[in-house]
Design a protein around this motif. Sequence first.
Motif, short mmCIF file in Angstrom:
data_model
loop_
_atom_site.label_atom_id
_atom_site.label_comp_id
_atom_site.label_asym_id
_atom_site.label_seq_id
_atom_site.Cartn_x
_atom_site.Cartn_y
_atom_site.Cartn_z
N SER A 184 18.35 24.35 -35.94
CA SER A 184 17.64 23.10 -35.69
C SER A 184 18.61 21.94 -35.51
O SER A 184 18.28 20.93 -34.92
N ALA A 185 19.82 22.07 -36.03
CA ALA A 185 20.77 20.96 -35.94
C ALA A 185 21.47 21.00 -34.59
O ALA A 185 22.27 21.88 -34.33
N GLN A 186 21.15 20.04 -33.74
CA GLN A 186 21.75 20.04 -32.41
C GLN A 186 22.14 18.63 -32.02
O GLN A 186 23.31 18.29 -31.97
N THR A 187 21.14 17.79 -31.76
CA THR A 187 21.47 16.40 -31.44
C THR A 187 22.22 15.77 -32.61
O THR A 187 23.16 15.01 -32.42
N TYR A 188 21.75 16.07 -33.81
CA TYR A 188 22.46 15.64 -35.03
C TYR A 188 22.77 16.88 -35.85
O TYR A 188 22.08 17.89 -35.77
N GLN A 189 23.80 16.78 -36.67
CA GLN A 189 24.13 17.88 -37.58
C GLN A 189 24.37 17.30 -38.97
O GLN A 189 24.86 16.18 -39.09
#
Lengths: 658, 658
Positions: free
Chosen positions: A19-24
């Motif tokens: 789920s972490a892509q644009t933000y991590q």
Amino acid sequence: MKPQRSIGLAGVLLVRACSAQTYQRLGTCPTLGCVFPPDQAEFIAGQFFDIRLEVHAPINGSEANGKQPDEKFTFTIAKRDDTPVPATEYFKLSEPKLERWNFSWYEDLFARDAHKPSIVNVTSKAYRRVALYEPGEYIATLTYNNGTKTEASWLVRDLQEVRKAKNIIMFIGDGMTTNMITAARLIAHKTVNGRYQTKMAMDKFPILGHQMTHSIDTFITDSANSASALYTGHKSTVNCLGVYADSSKDPFDDPKVETIAEMFYRLTGGHVGIVSTAYIADATPAALTAHTRDRGQYGAIVDSFLNGITNYTWTNWTGPDVLFGGGAEQFYDPKLGGKTYQNKDYYNEFAKKGYQIVWNNTALAKAGNDSKTLGIFTVSNMAKWLDRNVYKNNLNQSLSPSGDKKPALDQPGLKEMTIKAIDILTKRSGEKGFFLMSEAASIDKMMHVLDYDRALGELLELDDTVKATIEHLKTLKKFNETLILVTADHGHGFDVMGSVDTKYLAAQNADRKRRNAVGTYEKSGLSQYINTGNLTYTEGVHFPSNWDPRYTLFQGLAADPDRRENYQVHKNGPRVPAVNITSEADYYVNPKDAPDGFVINGTLPVADDQGVHSLTDVPVFAMGPCQESFGGVYNSIDIFFGMAECFGLGRGRPQSSY
Amino acid sequence: MKPQRSIGLAGVLLVRACSAQTYQRLGTCPTLGCVFPPDQAEFIAGQFFDIRLEVHAPINGSEANGKQPDEKFTFTIAKRDDTPVPATEYFKLSEPKLERWNFSWYEDLFARDAHKPSIVNVTSKAYRRVALYEPGEYIATLTYNNGTKTEASWLVRDLQEVRKAKNIIMFIGDGMTTNMITAARLIAHKTVNGRYQTKMAMDKFPILGHQMTHSIDTFITDSANSASALYTGHKSTVNCLGVYADSSKDPFDDPKVETIAEMFYRLTGGHVGIVSTAYIADATPAALTAHTRDRGQYGAIVDSFLNGITNYTWTNWTGPDVLFGGGAEQFYDPKLGGKTYQNKDYYNEFAKKGYQIVWNNTALAKAGNDSKTLGIFTVSNMAKWLDRNVYKNNLNQSLSPSGDKKPALDQPGLKEMTIKAIDILTKRSGEKGFFLMSEAASIDKMMHVLDYDRALGELLELDDTVKATIEHLKTLKKFNETLILVTADHGHGFDVMGSVDTKYLAAQNADRKRRNAVGTYEKSGLSQYINTGNLTYTEGVHFPSNWDPRYTLFQGLAADPDRRENYQVHKNGPRVPAVNITSEADYYVNPKDAPDGFVINGTLPVADDQGVHSLTDVPVFAMGPCQESFGGVYNSIDIFFGMAECFGLGRGRPQSSY
């Protein structure tokens, strides 16, 4: 240049939270226990580094575990197949103190829009300035939350110890891609019936490679992170200089890795030079000595050039022999408007350490070669080749390096700075040899503002500098002992697809008709940048003879803000393609930019005002001792290992010091 | 690979008419006297070629000279510093007959809009099938209009005669750039903390080069012209196959140059294979045997595969051992709708010459290796990897190679065709060796329609084919005697600049808000094409496990028609980005394409419906005998000379024949 690791089993254990892509939550830490340097990090034997451990306890969001972060985590290290021992024992350090903090992040753009951050509590320890001295694979293990483990496999590469190059000169064309080199060749070198009558200096290099520029935790990088990879052998996170990014708020406590400049100086007493056409605190020069997760700490970066790292025990560092570039505002007295570290006058700070200081090209040429030299030639970035040589009126701005608000009219180019740097380094280094980094920074800066003419001018100046460097080294009889690399730190989307009849374009009265001025394939024709016009140069120097021909290049990319294109040179100085017309960041076409062109709506978020970097592998041209190490396709970090091996730095013993 | 010519003085005499850009009177003929091959042409000793002379008399326009074209022009040839002799004497030919014609062209776009063509009267002669047998520089001189001269310096390269490779396999990724390879690697190979855990097969090649792809008379090329440069060592004009473009109307009378396939067969009896995923009459396969200025002569091209050149005496040619691809409509009976040369059934024509004929992958696998084999698997271009493997419903079209209007469901991929080609060529060629060209054609075709997923799928299939080829050659014990090249014929603008949150994009209600779904730099994240999804492949085969992830690539370029982008895979088959909504060619966004995306207005002329080629140098990966010849930066024609030298073709004596 090829890693000697069998594919790490440790790596397979890591499953990234998708789920972490644009933000991590935190790059390179997909689980709740973090080890920096992370799994699959590689080192030179004896390279200094810090270790940072973190245990995360997300208190809300998809990973919330309802726990306080573990305070009793443990950390061991051992060569593979040896018995793990506590890191304090292995490195002969006392136990570091436990640190605590929290941070927040967004899980995706929906969470951001809803202002719903996820909060994470953290416990942490840091082990400072350690090193691994024997080649081979090491397993570092963080054990937390009653037995959960994060394992990192670290590899110390087994390199040859024999020094092959006395000197290394590393040219970095910031953002420079093969596409841009092809375009620069087209506008500056003549063809007859499909044959170039002259070649770019880069084209004559015997060895060509491609390096992969991606970040450790995202596939697009910035210049800080990519320069750090080239100088340290460690990929990191966007905005990081010589550190892995931890989750703490302090930008100066992140775990460091030693750079090629620091190792070369510490282990051999070799001399270092730093040259850039950017403000000198910019990322590409900064990454040689600075260690911070925030490339925007310009004042501290300038201090690091002179004094190295002062908040922790780190490597020996007493300043480079040569520091040439722009960015006077980080040097002159704050009373004059300077924005300096601890409000000091950094011209004074450098002078106190024995540096001669030069502010213009005339003084640069006259300066002696015996002293360490600081050359700062303008506020902000240095003037572009096109403005220094063709559209000179654009230099009339209040950018004097002294801070007196006069124009900085007498600025050197990359060539003059680089040749002088070589003279000083040669004279001062004697048998120790030197490492020089010389950056054509505004290739990227001008690509960012879609000002292709200025960008290609900077690239041609880089090529002219490379050519002059080779000739100068031969004159000095230093050519055979010097490895020359020409590469980039990352790509920037750009290509040429044809020509534009700008006269026809200007005569049309509608955007869709204006587009008919574009000629592709058989209608592209030949370059009119060299077959027309009357600009001339010294024999053998290749720049366009006409920057403003009727038939220009149809060039650009799709990752841009809204803009208007007439495909002509921007004579009034670097381009501003988009402007903000609201109180929030919401950029539209700049009505003053190319008013007779046609509008192209952007594809970037409307808060962006300029183009962005791209994914593409970038070329590496190599000539000199060890050149064969730089052929084929490899990771950017392999350039660090190739240079370090060529300098014979592969066996830094605990007690070694020059 | 480096030309041995001193910079030709003859070249300096040519001053190109600068007004000719969008259109040219005749490429490579800036004066009124034309010699083809033109100045600075290069040859292999013994390579067959035609000579075409033209004298132009423009009767209107900027060059109008009020004259009839000279009928008494003369033509001499000599090695530099020797006494010129008439070409008829030099080549022992009788005087060719004088030809006459006229043609018209536009001086620029204004002239085109005003319907004011310039008319040119022409006199001409052609000398057919000549050759130069001694290395060195030759001066060819056309004298016309009472003493005006057009001089051409021709160079026969001095190459080694020793054959070093028994076989050459040349892979061409049509339009494939470094940018695309970088993107393909990203979506199909896993990283852990910035390290790829596996590599592309191309990434493992020991030697990397860059080739310049420009045309002889324009800086952007097409596939016909660029393939001809790779196969013949002669750059030419857009749309030309194995000829220089003259100004006559007949597309079959232009001056020819012999190809690597023709020379290899004529001089050594070597065997030839041709494989492509395009319709087989397309430019890249066609350029091996066809000689026409019009790549659209599909029927004649198919005849040339089988019978060579029949309208003039030319080189020996009796058909390739292997011809695999699409384009059944140029083979089956015109009664079934075939569009064939002279209305013949070309399946019959090939069968009469002893070819076994296969129409699907099952038959291909079962076919024996003793016979020459024609494999035609579909009407038009072959199905794309993505449709053959993931979106299989898209194969349900009336494309059966028999012409029976059923679907062509059982199509092989590039890998199956290439491996079978190697088996047949190995069996049949024995000690003679073979030359195989294998083309991944739809990388470019899918880039043209902005269908990036399919394009990258084709690139990954090419890489999988290269990997399988290396393994298969090792199994056959032919690896050490085979030179493998992987390159492209030209670039096509493309890059990746970040990621797109397609879920977020779809949830927004305005174009400017949709653009906020784009993540650049630290917001680009890692590839979700491999970390999500459930597609799996044989061990060691690398394709995305998920072509439709939430986070996709932010990719594209600026040289496009109007289109709408949602940055998602096009599941219903290859993309159609723009459609014509008027009676004239005037393309707008296709309302059925990516309806939930945001509109990007195009930059190409509104009559264009797809993207275009680009300037960029393209990579060359080399492995095997002579690999070292292909490092560094060079002209595309140097690949021909490198291959010819590796095959020992550099001394074709007048009497030589196998």
